[in-house]
Every structure is written in structure tokens, then in C-alpha cells.
Write a protein that holds these residues in place. Structure first.
Motif, PDB file in Angstrom:
ATOM      1  N   GLU A 269      42.906  40.330  33.791  1.00  0.00           N
ATOM      2  CA  GLU A 269      42.284  40.293  32.458  1.00  0.00           C
ATOM      3  C   GLU A 269      42.537  38.989  31.718  1.00  0.00           C
ATOM      4  O   GLU A 269      41.720  38.594  30.872  1.00  0.00           O
ATOM      5  CB  GLU A 269      42.788  41.473  31.623  1.00  0.00           C
ATOM      6  N   PHE A 270      43.657  38.330  31.995  1.00  0.00           N
ATOM      7  CA  PHE A 270      43.938  37.062  31.323  1.00  0.00           C
ATOM      8  C   PHE A 270      44.464  36.043  32.332  1.00  0.00           C
ATOM      9  O   PHE A 270      45.331  36.360  33.145  1.00  0.00           O
ATOM     10  CB  PHE A 270      44.992  37.241  30.218  1.00  0.00           C
ATOM     11  N   PHE A 271      43.914  34.831  32.241  1.00  0.00           N
ATOM     12  CA  PHE A 271      44.446  33.667  32.949  1.00  0.00           C
ATOM     13  C   PHE A 271      45.032  32.753  31.880  1.00  0.00           C
ATOM     14  O   PHE A 271      44.314  32.303  30.971  1.00  0.00           O
ATOM     15  CB  PHE A 271      43.352  32.941  33.719  1.00  0.00           C
ATOM     16  N   LEU A 302      35.067  32.347  35.909  1.00  0.00           N
ATOM     17  CA  LEU A 302      35.283  33.718  35.449  1.00  0.00           C
ATOM     18  C   LEU A 302      34.286  34.735  36.008  1.00  0.00           C
ATOM     19  O   LEU A 302      34.489  35.943  35.848  1.00  0.00           O
ATOM     20  CB  LEU A 302      35.233  33.773  33.911  1.00  0.00           C
ATOM     21  N   GLU A 303      33.241  34.284  36.645  1.00  0.00           N
ATOM     22  CA  GLU A 303      32.172  35.199  37.091  1.00  0.00           C
ATOM     23  C   GLU A 303      32.672  36.383  37.914  1.00  0.00           C
ATOM     24  O   GLU A 303      32.227  37.517  37.702  1.00  0.00           O
ATOM     25  CB  GLU A 303      31.109  34.411  37.858  1.00  0.00           C
ATOM     26  N   PRO A 304      33.594  36.226  38.875  1.00  0.00           N
ATOM     27  CA  PRO A 304      34.029  37.393  39.668  1.00  0.00           C
ATOM     28  C   PRO A 304      34.906  38.371  38.894  1.00  0.00           C
ATOM     29  O   PRO A 304      35.113  39.502  39.349  1.00  0.00           O
ATOM     30  CB  PRO A 304      34.832  36.765  40.817  1.00  0.00           C
ATOM     31  N   TYR A 305      35.435  37.936  37.737  1.00  0.00           N
ATOM     32  CA  TYR A 305      36.398  38.758  36.996  1.00  0.00           C
ATOM     33  C   TYR A 305      35.709  39.302  35.744  1.00  0.00           C
ATOM     34  O   TYR A 305      35.640  38.626  34.709  1.00  0.00           O
ATOM     35  CB  TYR A 305      37.629  37.925  36.639  1.00  0.00           C
ATOM     36  N   HIS A 306      35.226  40.534  35.834  1.00  0.00           N
ATOM     37  CA  HIS A 306      34.342  41.065  34.791  1.00  0.00           C
ATOM     38  C   HIS A 306      35.053  41.242  33.448  1.00  0.00           C
ATOM     39  O   HIS A 306      34.406  41.172  32.403  1.00  0.00           O
ATOM     40  CB  HIS A 306      33.747  42.394  35.257  1.00  0.00           C
ATOM     41  N   ASN A 307      36.360  41.481  33.479  1.00  0.00           N
ATOM     42  CA  ASN A 307      37.115  41.580  32.232  1.00  0.00           C
ATOM     43  C   ASN A 307      38.002  40.351  32.010  1.00  0.00           C
ATOM     44  O   ASN A 307      38.937  40.384  31.222  1.00  0.00           O
ATOM     45  CB  ASN A 307      38.002  42.836  32.243  1.00  0.00           C
ATOM     46  N   GLY A 308      37.689  39.272  32.724  1.00  0.00           N
ATOM     47  CA  GLY A 308      38.547  38.099  32.701  1.00  0.00           C
ATOM     48  C   GLY A 308      38.393  37.241  31.456  1.00  0.00           C
ATOM     49  O   GLY A 308      37.304  37.117  30.882  1.00  0.00           O
ATOM     50  N   GLY A 403      39.338  44.385  23.796  1.00  0.00           N
ATOM     51  CA  GLY A 403      40.167  44.693  22.637  1.00  0.00           C
ATOM     52  C   GLY A 403      41.634  44.330  22.754  1.00  0.00           C
ATOM     53  O   GLY A 403      42.417  44.631  21.849  1.00  0.00           O
ATOM     54  N   ILE A 404      42.059  43.683  23.829  1.00  0.00           N
ATOM     55  CA  ILE A 404      43.457  43.288  23.984  1.00  0.00           C
ATOM     56  C   ILE A 404      43.745  42.079  23.104  1.00  0.00           C
ATOM     57  O   ILE A 404      43.017  41.089  23.130  1.00  0.00           O
ATOM     58  CB  ILE A 404      43.777  42.960  25.453  1.00  0.00           C
ATOM     59  N   GLY A 405      44.818  42.166  22.327  1.00  0.00           N
ATOM     60  CA  GLY A 405      45.206  41.068  21.452  1.00  0.00           C
ATOM     61  C   GLY A 405      46.314  40.231  22.066  1.00  0.00           C
ATOM     62  O   GLY A 405      47.340  40.759  22.494  1.00  0.00           O
ATOM     63  N   ALA A 406      46.100  38.916  22.121  1.00  0.00           N
ATOM     64  CA  ALA A 406      47.087  37.991  22.688  1.00  0.00           C
ATOM     65  C   ALA A 406      47.498  36.978  21.633  1.00  0.00           C
ATOM     66  O   ALA A 406      46.660  36.482  20.870  1.00  0.00           O
ATOM     67  CB  ALA A 406      46.513  37.276  23.912  1.00  0.00           C
ATOM     68  N   ALA A 407      48.791  36.653  21.580  1.00  0.00           N
ATOM     69  CA  ALA A 407      49.306  35.655  20.648  1.00  0.00           C
ATOM     70  C   ALA A 407      49.315  34.292  21.323  1.00  0.00           C
ATOM     71  O   ALA A 407      50.099  34.071  22.253  1.00  0.00           O
ATOM     72  CB  ALA A 407      50.713  36.027  20.209  1.00  0.00           C
ATOM     73  N   MET A 426      49.680  40.981  13.284  1.00  0.00           N
ATOM     74  CA  MET A 426      48.219  40.875  13.220  1.00  0.00           C
ATOM     75  C   MET A 426      47.530  41.544  14.405  1.00  0.00           C
ATOM     76  O   MET A 426      46.302  41.530  14.474  1.00  0.00           O
ATOM     77  CB  MET A 426      47.818  39.403  13.137  1.00  0.00           C
ATOM     78  N   GLY A 427      48.313  42.097  15.344  1.00  0.00           N
ATOM     79  CA  GLY A 427      47.692  42.860  16.427  1.00  0.00           C
ATOM     80  C   GLY A 427      47.946  42.368  17.830  1.00  0.00           C
ATOM     81  O   GLY A 427      47.404  42.932  18.786  1.00  0.00           O
ATOM     82  N   ALA A 428      48.770  41.324  18.006  1.00  0.00           N
ATOM     83  CA  ALA A 428      49.029  40.819  19.355  1.00  0.00           C
ATOM     84  C   ALA A 428      49.815  41.850  20.162  1.00  0.00           C
ATOM     85  O   ALA A 428      50.854  42.335  19.722  1.00  0.00           O
ATOM     86  CB  ALA A 428      49.800  39.505  19.287  1.00  0.00           C
ATOM     87  N   GLN A 429      49.319  42.153  21.360  1.00  0.00           N
ATOM     88  CA  GLN A 429      49.983  43.128  22.241  1.00  0.00           C
ATOM     89  C   GLN A 429      50.843  42.452  23.304  1.00  0.00           C
ATOM     90  O   GLN A 429      51.620  43.109  23.975  1.00  0.00           O
ATOM     91  CB  GLN A 429      48.924  44.013  22.894  1.00  0.00           C
TER      92      GLN A 429
END
Length: 535
Positions: A269-271, A302-308, A403-407, A426-429
Motif C-alpha cells: 500500500e505504501f512505498f 504504480l500500475e501493478p499495485y492497485h492500492n499503491g 483512507g490510511i493516514g501517513a505522517a 490529525m489522523g496519522a496511523q
């Protein structure tokens, strides 16, 4: 007086020995100031002239030796850019500024001791010290690297309660223990009993054992709520000194994508890519970023990673029609701001930018405006800009389409516990630290920076994902354990399933309460000084 200076040097040595990254030694912080306090007490009771100046000198000596030994790498970094003399002169700022503030705190303590009993004076000392540490993280010359509470970064099992107090809880713990052990030693040495030695011994044991054993139990029983997310962090290992010459932005991007693909999964989901990973020879115009080949390359990746999502450092700028910020520089009839920034790119056309707020004095921020303008040519060589970078006042959270929050915490910002906590409020997970760290070379600077991130994980009970250009990149769980880490100066990528968290700790909710309490006790101490002086 010579013996007092030797005691001050002994304290400096113990403080250095206890400081990260030296392992298994942090417990020494609980007694490291005892020799110094003995030296101060002997000075106060001795037949000397100008005792206040001597106390100031003792504190300054201890601080200079401790700071210089612990952050020697500041000179190492400067020396890579400048000749020996300019490097030494600029290095004197972090080596001597904090010790000067430390010495001022002890000068105030000396004034209190002349008029008040020792316990009230020690209350003032602890308050003045915490006030100095807070000042040193709040003004233009901020450098909170040596905040006492950071000293437990290599023994995080002992300070799980930082999720309540933050690092200032560690500072207070260190001072309470040192004061208690000093009183016990002084009374036994001089065969006096102003306070019952049995009570002092019991208090000292309780001060050491209750916080540490309670923390170890908390650490062993802490369980993360299962909320998995697959993350990749990348370490391209591009020499920062040749980053804008020996390697093109396209080559840098190819390294990043190739390393990412080696460990990525379809559900990643995140790189996380490091500071200034996306760049251009003239910087990247944020308004036109979608037109750059770098942006199109990221979308293709990012094309192969649908939630990337790619969360990356970026060198960017924004053009204005007027000089709307103090840092804006002229560009013909227009103005522009340069940013050390972060960006989130997903599969859509949406872009999210964050402009680094906590700027490095000198390299990214000219302290006190024109007052230190004479130093601009020196600071420009330290990877910065003579006009200063633009910034934003408050942190902002990057949100993925799911909807994932990153700082997006950029480099130096990870030293500020209260600032990182704002992201989480502020919502960072989870916390993503993107940094370079290559400027310092293979010194303890990079290790300290990594270890301090463990404290941010504990304070907020969030995973920390660290992407450092040359290392050390790492995954740190909510207890502060380093689950995975890279080696220094190797190109690599790491993949890890982390647990996202939405619950807020006491520290995240309320911040540095101890600082506010110390301000109150500090004001009371100042009031006592003024009242007693008038009387």
C-alpha cells in the motif's frame, strides 16, 4: 578548585558514556550528574570569590565536553564541505550554545541556594533545566538533539511511559534520581543527617525501580491491535555529495523503482522513498508536477499495485505573483519559494504536498533573519540555500485513497516529539521518516537519528517506517523495537507488514504537560528569588 573541575569532567564523561548509540549504558544517566553536583556544592561552601561565575564555568565545562563528545559528527559533516577553520567555527554553535544555556540554569540555581533551602533550590534547578531544553527546541537556533530524555533511546524498554510524559518525563526522572543520590552521598561523606538517610535510600530505590520495572512489565505485556498494512521502504544509497552532478534525476528514479519492485507485493500500500528522492536540476514546480517525466514514471511504476502509493521526498518550488512569504525570493517580476518537501502520488491525478517545517538552522533556515546574514556563504555549502527554504507552520497528513493516514516526517523533524504528535492527532496511523543522513558519513549521528525514532514510536504507539538515502532505514514497532533495519551505505529495500493504529496516547492528546508544570514551578522559583532579594 582544581578537584571540582575534575569532578565536572567526570560527569561529562559519564554523560557521554550513557549517551546513544553506546549500548546498555543509559542507566548511568541516573547518577551521571552526581560528581558535578558535588563540585557545585563544594564551590558553594568553599572559601572562593565570585562563586556564581565558578558555578557557571563548571556547568559550561561539563556541557561542552559532553556535547562535543556526543555530537562530534557535526564537525565531520561541516569538514566535508569547508576548510578546517570555518568547519570548526560553525561547529562551535551546537557545541557551545546548549552548554551556555545549561550554565545559565545553574547560575540561577546558585542564586536560589543563597536564599532558599536545598530542596526548593533543586526544584528550581529541574524547572530551569526543562525550560532551557524547551527553549532549545523552540527558537531559530533549535537543536533538541541533546535533550536529556533522548538518552534512553537505546534502552527503550525502560521508558514505555513516554507514551504519557514524552521525553521530558525522562529529563525529570534523570534529575530526580541524581538529586536523591547526590543528597545521600553528600550526607554520608560529611556525616550529616539533614534528611534521614534511610528515607533517602528508600526514595532513591523507588525512583529507580518503580519507573523502570513498571516500564519493563508494560513493554512485555503490550500488544498491538491487528490492523495490517503492507509497506516497502527504499534505500537507494546515492552519494549526497554527488547527487546533483554524478547522477541524473532519471537514473535516481530508476534505482528507486527497481529496488521497490524487488520486494513489493501486489497488496503493497505504501512505498516510502527518502528525502529529495524525486528531483530535477532546477527543482520541480508543484503546480506543473503532473507534466514532468518523473511523475509519469511514478504512475507507470504504480500500475501493478492497485492500492499503491508512493510517499517520497521531493525538491520543489512554488511561484507567486507577489512576495507573500518572508522566504520568497525574486524571479523576474514574480517570486518563488523552494521547499524540502514530501509528496504522495497514487494512481489517480491527486497530489498531496507537505513542506518541511522544522528547518535545520543554517542549512535550511537563516536564524534570526539578517542578524546572521554574514554566515550565509558558509551555510550555503551545507546542502542548503542562502535564501532559506520555505515551510509550512503545521504538519499535514497524507491520506491514501483507501483512507490510511501517513505522517510525512522529513529528516530533522523526527527529533521533535510534540511536532510528530501533531501528525498523529490529525489522523496519522503510522509515521514515515524520510531522510538523507549521508551528510554525516559513517558516524554515530546516523545511529542516534535512528534510535531517537524509537521514542516517537513509543510516545504515539505508531509504527515508524524509516527511509534513509544511505542508511539506516528501518521498521520500528509500537513498543519501540527495531523489527528490520538496513546496513549503512548499501542499496536495498525492505518489506514489512505493519499494524496501523488509530488510538491516541495520553502524550499524543495532551503533549508536553511537564513543560507547562515546570514553567509554573520555574516562575515560583523566580518569584522566590525576587521576594527574598527585596527582603
Amino acid at each position: 578548585m582544581k578537584s571540582n573541575y575534575l569532578l565536572a569532567i567526570l560527569s561529562a564523561f559519564l554523560l557521554w558514556l550513557a549517551w546513544p548509540p553506546i549500548p546498555y549504558s543509559a542507566i548511568l544517566l541516573l547518577v551521571a550528574f552526581v560528581p558535578f553536583l558535588v563540585a557545585v556544592e563544594q564551590t558553594l561552601r568553599g572559601n572562593y570569590k565570585n562563586k556564581g561565575r565558578k558555578v557557571f564555568a563548571l556547568a559550561f565545562l561539563t556541557g561542552v565536553i559532553w556535547n562535543t563528545a556526543s555530537i562530534y559528527w557535526v564537525y565531520n559533516a561541516m569538514n566535508a564541505f569547508l576548510d578546517a577553520l570555518p568547519s570548526f567555527l560553525i561547529s562551535l554553535i551546537p557545541y557551545t550554545l546548549a552548554p551556555l544555556l545549561m550554565a545559565c540554569a545553574f547560575r540561577l540555581y546558585y542564586q536560589m541556594r543563597k536564599k532558599n533551602n536545598i530542596l526548593i533550590s533543586f526544584m528550581g534547578l529541574a524547572s530551569f533545566w526543562i525550560a532551557y531544553e524547551y527553549l532549545h527546541q523552540s527558537w531559530d537556533l533549535s537543536f533538541p538533539w541533546m535533550t536529556l530524555g533522548n538518552g534512553f533511546a537505546n534502552s527503550h524498554q525502560l521508558v514505555q511511559w513516554y507514551s504519557i510524559t514524552g521525553v521530558y518525563g525522562g529529563t525529570l526522572w534523570i534529575w530526580l534520581c541524581n538529586i536523591c543520590f547526590f543528597l545521600l552521598y553528600w550526607q554520608m561523606k560529611n556525616k550529616v543527617a539533614a534528611y534521614d538517610n534511610r528515607i533517602l535510600m528508600g526514595t532513591a530505590a523507588a525512583l529507580v525501580l518503580i519507573p523502570s520495572l513498571g516500564s519493563i512489565i508494560w513493554y512485555s505485556q503490550y500488544e498491538e491491535h491487528v490492523n495490517p498494512s503492507e509497506i516497502v521502504t527504499v534505500q537507494p544509497n546515492i552519494d549526497p555529495f554527488g547527487k546533483w552532478g554524478s547522477i541524473t534525476p532519471e537514473e535516481q528514479l530508476n534505482i528507486l523503482t527497481t529496488l521497490s519492485q524487488k520486494v513489493a507485493k501486489l497488496n503493497t500500500e505504501f512505498f516510502i522513498w527518502p528525502e529529495t528522492a524525486i528531483s530535477d536540476s532546477r527543482g520541480i514546480n508543484e503546480e506543473e508536477f503532473r507534466e514532468y517525466p518523473q511523475y509519469k514514471k511514478v504512475l507507470e511504476f504504480l500500475e501493478p499495485y492497485h492500492n499503491g502509493n508512493v510517499l517520497s521526498g521531493i525538491e520543489s518550488y512554488t511561484i507567486y505573483s507577489d512576495q507573500r512569504t518572508p522566504t520568497a525570493k525574486p524571479l523576474g517580476n514574480m517570486f518563488y519559494d523552494s521547499f524540502n518537501a514530501g509528496v504522495l502520488v497514487d494512481g489517480s491525478s491527486k497530489l498531496q504536498f507537505y513542506h518541511k517545517s522544522k528547518l535545520v538552522p543554517g542549512a535550511e533556515l537563516m536564524p534570526f533573519g539578517s542578524a546572521l546574514a554574514v554566515l550565509k556563504p558558509f551555510f550555503a555549502h551545507f546542502g542548503g540555500t542562502t535564501g532559506g527554504y520555505g515551510s509550512q507552520e503545521k504538519p499535514s497528513v497524507f491520506y491514501s485513497a483507501s483512507g490510511i493516514g501517513a505522517a510525512p516526517v522529513i529528516c530533522y523533524e523526527s527529533i521533535w516529539g510534540n511536532y510528530v504528535a501533531e501528525y498523529v492527532k490529525m489522523g496519522a496511523q503510522f509515521i514515515a521518516v524520510i531522510t538523507n543522513d549521508g551528510w554525516w558519513g559513517d558516524t554515530s549521528g546516523k545511529d542516534q537519528h535512528l534510535l531517537y525514532a524509537k521514542l516517537r514510536a513509543i510516545e504515539n504507539r505508531r509504527w515508524v517506517v524509516r527511509s534513509a538515502n544511505t542508511g539506516i532505514s528501518a521498521f520500528i514497532n509500537q513498543r519501540g523495537d527495531i523489527v528490520q533495519k538496513s546496513s549503512w551505505w548499501v542499496p536495498t529495500a525492505l518489506s514489512q507488514e505493519i499494524n496501523l493504529n488509530e488510538e491516541l496516547t495520553v502524550y499524543t492528546r495532551y503533549g508536553d504537560i511537564l513543560v507547562y508544570l515546570s514553567f509554573v514551578t520555574g516562575l515560583i522559583s523566580i518569584a522566590l528569588l525576587i521576594v527574598r532579594k527585596r527582603n
